[in-house]
Design an enzyme around this catalytic site. Sequence first.
Site, PDB file in Angstrom:
ATOM      1  N   ARG A  24      34.271  52.905  29.776  1.00  0.00           N
ATOM      2  CA  ARG A  24      34.105  52.196  28.498  1.00  0.00           C
ATOM      3  C   ARG A  24      32.773  52.521  27.845  1.00  0.00           C
ATOM      4  O   ARG A  24      32.698  52.691  26.622  1.00  0.00           O
ATOM      5  CB  ARG A  24      34.243  50.685  28.724  1.00  0.00           C
ATOM      6  CG  ARG A  24      35.703  50.278  28.985  1.00  0.00           C
ATOM      7  CD  ARG A  24      35.746  48.965  29.751  1.00  0.00           C
ATOM      8  NE  ARG A  24      37.081  48.406  29.857  1.00  0.00           N
ATOM      9  CZ  ARG A  24      38.008  48.788  30.736  1.00  0.00           C
ATOM     10  NH1 ARG A  24      37.760  49.778  31.573  1.00  0.00           N
ATOM     11  NH2 ARG A  24      39.190  48.186  30.776  1.00  0.00           N
ATOM     12  N   GLY A  59      44.497  57.324  34.435  1.00  0.00           N
ATOM     13  CA  GLY A  59      45.317  56.543  33.507  1.00  0.00           C
ATOM     14  C   GLY A  59      44.436  55.740  32.566  1.00  0.00           C
ATOM     15  O   GLY A  59      44.767  55.552  31.385  1.00  0.00           O
ATOM     16  N   SER A 108      47.549  43.851  31.189  1.00  0.00           N
ATOM     17  CA  SER A 108      47.033  45.189  31.473  1.00  0.00           C
ATOM     18  C   SER A 108      45.761  45.413  30.685  1.00  0.00           C
ATOM     19  O   SER A 108      45.758  45.432  29.452  1.00  0.00           O
ATOM     20  CB  SER A 108      48.072  46.245  31.076  1.00  0.00           C
ATOM     21  OG  SER A 108      47.436  47.510  30.993  1.00  0.00           O
ATOM     22  N   ASP A 115      43.553  46.344  42.037  1.00  0.00           N
ATOM     23  CA  ASP A 115      43.124  47.568  42.733  1.00  0.00           C
ATOM     24  C   ASP A 115      42.700  47.298  44.171  1.00  0.00           C
ATOM     25  O   ASP A 115      42.552  48.225  44.967  1.00  0.00           O
ATOM     26  CB  ASP A 115      41.963  48.224  41.976  1.00  0.00           C
ATOM     27  CG  ASP A 115      42.419  48.786  40.632  1.00  0.00           C
ATOM     28  OD1 ASP A 115      43.631  49.012  40.455  1.00  0.00           O
ATOM     29  OD2 ASP A 115      41.563  49.001  39.757  1.00  0.00           O
ATOM     30  N   LYS A 160      50.741  52.780  39.698  1.00  0.00           N
ATOM     31  CA  LYS A 160      49.378  53.303  39.857  1.00  0.00           C
ATOM     32  C   LYS A 160      49.419  54.783  40.276  1.00  0.00           C
ATOM     33  O   LYS A 160      50.455  55.414  40.176  1.00  0.00           O
ATOM     34  CB  LYS A 160      48.612  52.444  40.867  1.00  0.00           C
ATOM     35  CG  LYS A 160      48.484  50.987  40.444  1.00  0.00           C
ATOM     36  CD  LYS A 160      47.702  50.860  39.158  1.00  0.00           C
ATOM     37  CE  LYS A 160      47.644  49.429  38.661  1.00  0.00           C
ATOM     38  NZ  LYS A 160      47.057  49.314  37.338  1.00  0.00           N
ATOM     39  N   ARG A 206      51.958  52.157  45.062  1.00  0.00           N
ATOM     40  CA  ARG A 206      51.088  51.620  46.125  1.00  0.00           C
ATOM     41  C   ARG A 206      51.812  50.641  47.047  1.00  0.00           C
ATOM     42  O   ARG A 206      51.344  50.395  48.154  1.00  0.00           O
ATOM     43  CB  ARG A 206      49.827  50.992  45.519  1.00  0.00           C
ATOM     44  CG  ARG A 206      48.859  52.037  45.021  1.00  0.00           C
ATOM     45  CD  ARG A 206      47.550  51.461  44.511  1.00  0.00           C
ATOM     46  NE  ARG A 206      46.659  52.545  44.107  1.00  0.00           N
ATOM     47  CZ  ARG A 206      45.639  52.411  43.269  1.00  0.00           C
ATOM     48  NH1 ARG A 206      45.369  51.227  42.738  1.00  0.00           N
ATOM     49  NH2 ARG A 206      44.885  53.453  42.969  1.00  0.00           N
ATOM     50  N   ARG A 221      42.606  55.111  46.520  1.00  0.00           N
ATOM     51  CA  ARG A 221      42.484  53.793  47.167  1.00  0.00           C
ATOM     52  C   ARG A 221      43.336  53.693  48.436  1.00  0.00           C
ATOM     53  O   ARG A 221      43.013  52.934  49.349  1.00  0.00           O
ATOM     54  CB  ARG A 221      42.843  52.684  46.181  1.00  0.00           C
ATOM     55  CG  ARG A 221      41.915  52.689  44.971  1.00  0.00           C
ATOM     56  CD  ARG A 221      41.860  51.363  44.269  1.00  0.00           C
ATOM     57  NE  ARG A 221      41.375  51.544  42.900  1.00  0.00           N
ATOM     58  CZ  ARG A 221      40.098  51.654  42.563  1.00  0.00           C
ATOM     59  NH1 ARG A 221      39.161  51.598  43.488  1.00  0.00           N
ATOM     60  NH2 ARG A 221      39.751  51.817  41.292  1.00  0.00           N
TER      61      ARG A 221
HETATM   62  C1  S3P Z   1      41.638  49.402  34.727  1.00  0.00           C
HETATM   63  C2  S3P Z   1      42.663  48.496  34.670  1.00  0.00           C
HETATM   64  C3  S3P Z   1      43.732  48.418  35.689  1.00  0.00           C
HETATM   65  C4  S3P Z   1      43.277  49.063  36.978  1.00  0.00           C
HETATM   66  C5  S3P Z   1      42.664  50.408  36.767  1.00  0.00           C
HETATM   67  C6  S3P Z   1      41.450  50.320  35.855  1.00  0.00           C
HETATM   68  C7  S3P Z   1      40.656  49.434  33.613  1.00  0.00           C
HETATM   69  O1  S3P Z   1      44.867  49.106  35.205  1.00  0.00           O
HETATM   70  O2  S3P Z   1      44.357  49.175  37.884  1.00  0.00           O
HETATM   71  O3  S3P Z   1      42.242  50.975  38.000  1.00  0.00           O
HETATM   72  O4  S3P Z   1      39.601  50.085  33.738  1.00  0.00           O
HETATM   73  O5  S3P Z   1      40.920  48.789  32.603  1.00  0.00           O
HETATM   74  P1  S3P Z   1      46.005  48.411  34.265  1.00  0.00           P
HETATM   75  O6  S3P Z   1      45.321  47.726  33.166  1.00  0.00           O
HETATM   76  O7  S3P Z   1      46.800  49.586  33.780  1.00  0.00           O
HETATM   77  O8  S3P Z   1      46.769  47.497  35.157  1.00  0.00           O
END
Ligand code: S3P
Length: 455
Positions: free
Chosen positions: A26, A93, A165, A341, A368, A372, A414
């Site tokens: 971010r 992702g 999410s 996570d 994920k 998982r 992980r």
């Molecule tokens: C994350 C949000 C989560 C998490 C990922 C990092 C983030 O994913 O599992 O490792 O940095 O906002 P989701 O929002 O897709 O569940």
Amino acid sequence: MQVRISPVRKLRGVISVPGDKSISHRAALLGAIAEGTTEIEGFAPGRDPQTTLEVLERLGVEVEREGNVIRIHGLGLRGLKPPDGPLWAGNSGTLMKLISGILAGQDFTSVLEGDESLSRRPMRVVEPLRLMGAKVSARDDLYPPLEIEGHFPLKPICYSLPVASATVKSALLLAGLYAEGRTSVEEPAPSRDHTERMLEAFGAEVERRWIREGRFEDLEEELDRRLRRAEGERGRVRVQISVEGTGKLEARRVVVPGDISSAAFFLVAGAIVPKSHIRIKDVGLNPTRRAVVEVLRRMGAEVRVEGERLVCGEPVGDLVVRGSDLKGTRIAGTLIPNLIDELPVLAVAAACARGETVIRDASELRTKETDRIRAVVENLRRMGAKVGELPDGMVIGGGGNLRGATVESFGDHRIAMAFAIAGLVAEGETVIEGAEWADISFPGFFRTLEDLSRR
Ligand code: S3P
């Protein structure tokens, strides 16, 4: 790469974990679209956040690297340059979804590609970004590669997420910066709120409200209550986050705390290996991330928080854990997004606990880096644990008595690290296949583990 783990008698020492991956992504992304230079101290060294820096460079952003200090020379909301080919999001992702929100507001077209794992993961940003006016195409309207033809200004929307999410929410808030007016996202449970905190710190107008039966209430208080109860209610309450568009962001200095998701491996290690005593320094303790601490305490682990303070708008402190007798528990409900996570390593803790542990409402785990739920069930079974697979979780028999086995990372950082921790208390040697994937979030993980067992 194979890593062999032998059982240890104790783990002792003071360690640090890499900078928080979510906050690092971010900070780099906001820095790129802010005005001025954003200095980020403690930027995560893992492969994923480094991929973010590379993508930003392809979009014309100047990035200076000096050890773990990164300087991003922001180009302003609309200053990014069209890339000269597809952008590579690798295994991340988070990067693919978050940057989609920014690319949706540009006046050029970008293509985002990922590795084999990422190409199988649903990118639930496609539909809402289309609603905001960007042209987005994806394989089966959901999977990478994504092609995003941006549009400025975007249309502000109010979008209700079917599943909490943080990545989808963040993508929409970032797109909201390019919209004329107020963009709102509603979630059925509070997911991590680093984007909201950082947007505010960079000067954006953000509002967060907790909606209970039509009334708006204070989010922080509700989170606290939930953490104390350690399991949330479902259905009746939602969170709404809004951002005002077409302003500007101002660069600032960001200090990234240690990643609690990386610390979690050592919290569990310290709890399940008798006579252990580990201090993990300067860990991010954001209320939307720290549920792992509450759950481990509920399981009987001795985990203390020391020296808690606020650093750049994020709570930070040391975590101290001692070897403890654990008991099984239930992990479900609206708490799940706050430890999503950490579930693989919590499952390992559960296998070492007395009595049964039930994990429910966690079907997101299947989307994920690998599925998982499948991966944890498979590896725990190989190590002799009694585990039942559920569509949205698992039931873990507990009782310890794990035996060393060859387990797989399934190309997931992980999973590799969680089963290295299981190996510490198994009888005989455990072999982790594909252990190199740990570098995605925690280069040096195996070295840290070895250091702790040598003292
Ligand atoms: C994350 C949000 C989560 C998490 C990922 C990092 C983030 O994913 O599992 O490792 O940095 O906002 P989701 O929002 O897709 O569940």
